[in-house]
Design a protein around this motif. Structure first.
Motif, mmCIF file in Angstrom:
data_model
loop_
_atom_site.group_PDB
_atom_site.id
_atom_site.type_symbol
_atom_site.label_atom_id
_atom_site.label_comp_id
_atom_site.label_asym_id
_atom_site.label_seq_id
_atom_site.Cartn_x
_atom_site.Cartn_y
_atom_site.Cartn_z
ATOM 1 N N ASP A 99 0.864 -1.180 0.000
ATOM 2 C CA ASP A 99 0.000 0.000 0.000
ATOM 3 C C ASP A 99 0.901 1.231 0.000
ATOM 4 O OD1 ASP A 99 -1.665 2.221 0.814
ATOM 5 O OD2 ASP A 99 -3.109 0.787 1.624
ATOM 6 N N GLY A 100 0.768 2.078 -1.029
ATOM 7 C CA GLY A 100 1.633 3.245 -1.157
ATOM 8 C C GLY A 100 1.562 4.201 0.013
ATOM 9 N N ARG A 101 0.480 4.148 0.785
ATOM 10 C CA ARG A 101 0.374 5.043 1.947
ATOM 11 C C ARG A 101 1.345 4.655 3.050
ATOM 12 N NH1 ARG A 101 -6.045 4.516 2.450
ATOM 13 N NH2 ARG A 101 -5.327 2.362 2.198
ATOM 14 N N GLU A 102 1.954 3.473 2.945
ATOM 15 C CA GLU A 102 3.021 3.138 3.890
ATOM 16 C C GLU A 102 4.295 3.910 3.570
ATOM 17 O OE1 GLU A 102 3.527 -0.831 5.416
ATOM 18 O OE2 GLU A 102 1.853 -1.534 4.179
ATOM 19 N N LEU A 103 4.405 4.392 2.345
ATOM 20 C CA LEU A 103 5.535 5.246 1.977
ATOM 21 C C LEU A 103 5.251 6.707 2.280
ATOM 22 C CD1 LEU A 103 6.416 3.688 -1.511
ATOM 23 C CD2 LEU A 103 7.403 3.122 0.722
ATOM 24 N N TYR A 104 3.995 7.118 2.099
ATOM 25 C CA TYR A 104 3.589 8.502 2.353
ATOM 26 C C TYR A 104 2.098 8.483 2.606
ATOM 27 C CZ TYR A 104 2.781 13.532 1.543
ATOM 28 O OH TYR A 104 2.415 14.853 1.668
ATOM 29 N N GLY A 105 1.716 8.737 3.880
ATOM 30 C CA GLY A 105 0.318 8.649 4.278
ATOM 31 C C GLY A 105 -0.200 9.937 4.902
ATOM 32 N N GLU A 106 -1.285 9.818 5.632
ATOM 33 C CA GLU A 106 -1.965 11.000 6.166
ATOM 34 C C GLU A 106 -1.089 11.794 7.120
ATOM 35 O OE1 GLU A 106 -5.784 10.217 7.752
ATOM 36 O OE2 GLU A 106 -6.576 9.331 5.903
ATOM 37 N N ALA A 107 -0.410 11.118 8.028
ATOM 38 C CA ALA A 107 0.455 11.846 8.967
ATOM 39 C C ALA A 107 1.588 12.555 8.235
ATOM 40 C CB ALA A 107 1.019 10.880 10.016
ATOM 41 N N ASP A 108 2.095 11.931 7.189
ATOM 42 C CA ASP A 108 3.166 12.554 6.407
ATOM 43 C C ASP A 108 2.659 13.774 5.651
ATOM 44 O OD1 ASP A 108 4.978 10.388 7.086
ATOM 45 O OD2 ASP A 108 3.778 9.192 5.693
ATOM 46 N N ALA A 109 1.430 13.683 5.139
ATOM 47 C CA ALA A 109 0.860 14.814 4.403
ATOM 48 C C ALA A 109 0.681 16.029 5.306
ATOM 49 C CB ALA A 109 -0.468 14.415 3.779
ATOM 50 N N ALA A 110 0.418 15.769 6.581
ATOM 51 C CA ALA A 110 0.292 16.887 7.529
ATOM 52 C C ALA A 110 1.649 17.515 7.810
ATOM 53 C CB ALA A 110 -0.349 16.393 8.822
ATOM 54 N N ALA A 111 2.688 16.686 7.897
ATOM 55 C CA ALA A 111 4.022 17.201 8.222
ATOM 56 C C ALA A 111 4.772 17.690 6.990
ATOM 57 C CB ALA A 111 4.834 16.102 8.918
ATOM 58 N N LEU A 112 4.575 17.008 5.862
ATOM 59 C CA LEU A 112 5.292 17.317 4.626
ATOM 60 C C LEU A 112 4.285 17.363 3.472
ATOM 61 C CD1 LEU A 112 8.313 14.867 5.079
ATOM 62 C CD2 LEU A 112 8.469 17.366 5.105
ATOM 63 N N PRO A 113 3.454 18.383 3.404
ATOM 64 C CA PRO A 113 2.449 18.431 2.330
ATOM 65 C C PRO A 113 3.095 18.506 0.956
ATOM 66 C CG PRO A 113 2.561 20.533 3.501
ATOM 67 C CD PRO A 113 3.391 19.572 4.283
ATOM 68 N N LEU A 114 2.403 17.961 -0.044
ATOM 69 C CA LEU A 114 2.901 17.993 -1.411
ATOM 70 C C LEU A 114 2.878 19.440 -1.903
ATOM 71 C CD1 LEU A 114 0.863 14.932 -2.767
ATOM 72 C CD2 LEU A 114 3.201 14.936 -1.830
ATOM 73 N N PRO A 115 4.018 20.034 -2.251
ATOM 74 C CA PRO A 115 4.065 21.472 -2.551
ATOM 75 C C PRO A 115 3.126 21.901 -3.667
ATOM 76 C CG PRO A 115 6.280 20.598 -2.262
ATOM 77 C CD PRO A 115 5.366 19.428 -2.286
ATOM 78 N N ASP A 116 3.007 21.068 -4.700
ATOM 79 C CA ASP A 116 2.115 21.424 -5.811
ATOM 80 C C ASP A 116 0.828 20.603 -5.785
ATOM 81 O OD1 ASP A 116 2.929 18.934 -6.624
ATOM 82 O OD2 ASP A 116 3.863 19.571 -8.486
ATOM 83 N N ARG A 117 0.589 19.914 -4.638
ATOM 84 C CA ARG A 117 -0.577 19.052 -4.405
ATOM 85 C C ARG A 117 -0.487 17.724 -5.151
ATOM 86 N NH1 ARG A 117 -4.652 23.739 -5.914
ATOM 87 N NH2 ARG A 117 -4.312 25.203 -4.211
ATOM 88 N N LEU A 118 0.642 17.459 -5.812
ATOM 89 C CA LEU A 118 0.761 16.231 -6.593
ATOM 90 C C LEU A 118 2.096 15.518 -6.388
ATOM 91 C CD1 LEU A 118 -0.684 14.494 -8.747
ATOM 92 C CD2 LEU A 118 0.396 15.919 -10.502
ATOM 93 N N HIS A 119 3.210 16.276 -6.325
ATOM 94 C CA HIS A 119 4.539 15.681 -6.289
ATOM 95 C C HIS A 119 5.213 15.907 -4.934
ATOM 96 C CE1 HIS A 119 3.852 16.667 -10.638
ATOM 97 N NE2 HIS A 119 4.221 15.397 -10.745
ATOM 98 N N PRO A 120 5.921 14.903 -4.429
ATOM 99 C CA PRO A 120 6.661 15.081 -3.181
ATOM 100 C C PRO A 120 7.892 15.954 -3.358
ATOM 101 C CG PRO A 120 7.058 12.891 -4.077
ATOM 102 C CD PRO A 120 6.015 13.523 -4.951
#
Length: 391
Positions: free
Chosen positions: A342-363
């Motif tokens: 599951d890709g959310r194990e690489l980047y999930g909800e907690a990560d999105a709060a701490a490190l949001p995707l700058p352009d809403r799409l790419h890390p």
């Protein structure tokens, strides 16, 4: 450089490319073979497959100075802030010791509104790395992950020979622009490159920006390439391109995996679902540039679909994750070397709060590092790719 030695840039000095093309100026690495390139006319895919993400010039030498002439081709989008020049990473004995860029070169000017592109010619440039440690060493020059690079000439102050085979397993990975390395700091710090370094494997990166679309020619490229480990990351491009519905998606995934298995019947094969992307979790595509943000000089993406259309088979990331898990579970009953992450194990909800995707799409660069470290821990350390090459 005193008494420089010019070494022809030949395919045996390259790793990570599936094909090379002789041009008027030098050697152009490709990440899709010629047969695949003959089967599509999409300019986006043609551009990204020639951007050498994961491709590196590898050799053994005692040289303390290395020069590389390259002819870059840079993409410029009208109305969008220009991107920095592509970065070349110098790695000596597995340690990053230098970085440089080549200014100038060719330019491809793209009009996002019409898709029209204008090519403007420019001169080749030179990378120069000095002060390398004395003595025999393995040298890698990682080519830019987001900029085409024709290799023109290699010069050193000591002889060069191809680096010996260290017996490392070859990891063949396919995915979207996130796998290609969009918004990573440099080519050796994309998340697949970092994971490969931590996992002690040689990377072949078929991350194709905007083009992880279950294309049959890509499946055949994976089938025909040499690999000890294979992973396919499926989802985000199918949603933001609004390419197919669930009815087509399920057999397309089966067909893609069937083709890969024709060439690699027992190779560990990992199917990775999308990382978290809030705009497309429950909202279908197509994705689009946010014009209001663009007017402020910022690149941001948004989802333009209607969540209600999921009932009529439109794809969202949530739908794709659920279906991929079901497909892999069903196939794994007869294929013990097939695995799911599951890709959310690489980047999930907690990560999105701490490190949001700058352009809403790419890390961003920090998130690439996080994902690379997590993939290495989850997959190489004690997961689907754990262990060493047999024999």
């Amino acid at each position: 450089m005193r008494d420089p030695i010019t070494t022809p840039v030949t395919p045996d000095l390259l790793r990570g490319a599936l094909d090379v093309e002789r041009t008027e100026r030098g050697l152009l690495p490709h990440r899709l073979p010629a047969r695949a390139r003959a089967q599509f006319s999409d300019g986006q895919l043609a551009a990204v497959e020639a951007q050498p993400s994961g491709v590196r010039l590898v050799f053994r030498t005692r040289a303390t100075t290395v020069e590389l002439d390259t002819l870059p081709t840079k993409r410029v989008y009208r109305g969008v802030p220009p991107r920095p020049d592509g970065v070349y990473d110098l790695v000596v004995d597995n340690r990053l010791v230098g970085q440089a860029s080549v200014p100038g070169g060719n330019t491809l000017v793209v009009d996002l509104a019409t898709g029209a592109a204008e090519r403007r010619s420019g001169p080749a440039g030179t990378l120069r790395f000095t002060g390398l440690p004395d003595g025999a060493k393995d040298v890698e020059i990682w080519l830019p992950h987001n900029e085409v690079a024709e290799l023109v000439a290699l010069r050193t102050d000591a002889p060069v020979e191809p680096a010996p085979d260290r017996g490392r397993r070859v990891w063949l990975h396919h995915g979207s622009s996130i796998s290609q390395g969009s918004d990573a700091a440099s080519p050796s710090t994309t998340w697949p490159a970092l994971a490969a370094s931590l996992g002690g494997v040689d990377l072949v990166n078929l991350g194709l920006g905007g083009s992880a679309l279950l294309d049959p020619f890509t499946a055949r490229a994976l089938r025909d390439a040499s690999a000890d480990l294979i992973s396919v990351k499926i989802g985000i491009n199918l949603v933001n391109a609004d390419l197919m519905r669930l009815r087509a998606f399920t057999p397309a995934v089966h067909g893609f995996l069937d083709t890969v298995r024709e060439g690699h019947p027992t190779t560990p094969l990992l199917v990775v679902s999308p990382i978290l992307c809030p705009i497309h979790e429950d909202t279908p595509g197509p994705g689009a540039l946010d014009t209001a943000e663009l007017a402020r000089g910022r690149v941001r993406f948004l989802a333009t679909g209607d969540p209600a259309e999921r009932e009529r088979g439109k794809l969202t990331l949530g739908v794709i994750r659920e279906e991929l898990a079901r497909i892999v579970a069903r196939r794994a009953a007869d294929d013990p070397n097939l695995h799911h992450l599951d890709g959310r194990e690489l980047y999930g909800e907690a990560d999105a709060a701490a490190l949001p995707l700058p352009d809403r799409l790419h890390p961003d660069a920090a998130t690439h590092r996080l994902m690379g470290e997590r993939f290495a821990g989850l997959v190489f350390a004690d997961g689907a790719f754990a262990g060493r090459r047999a024999g």
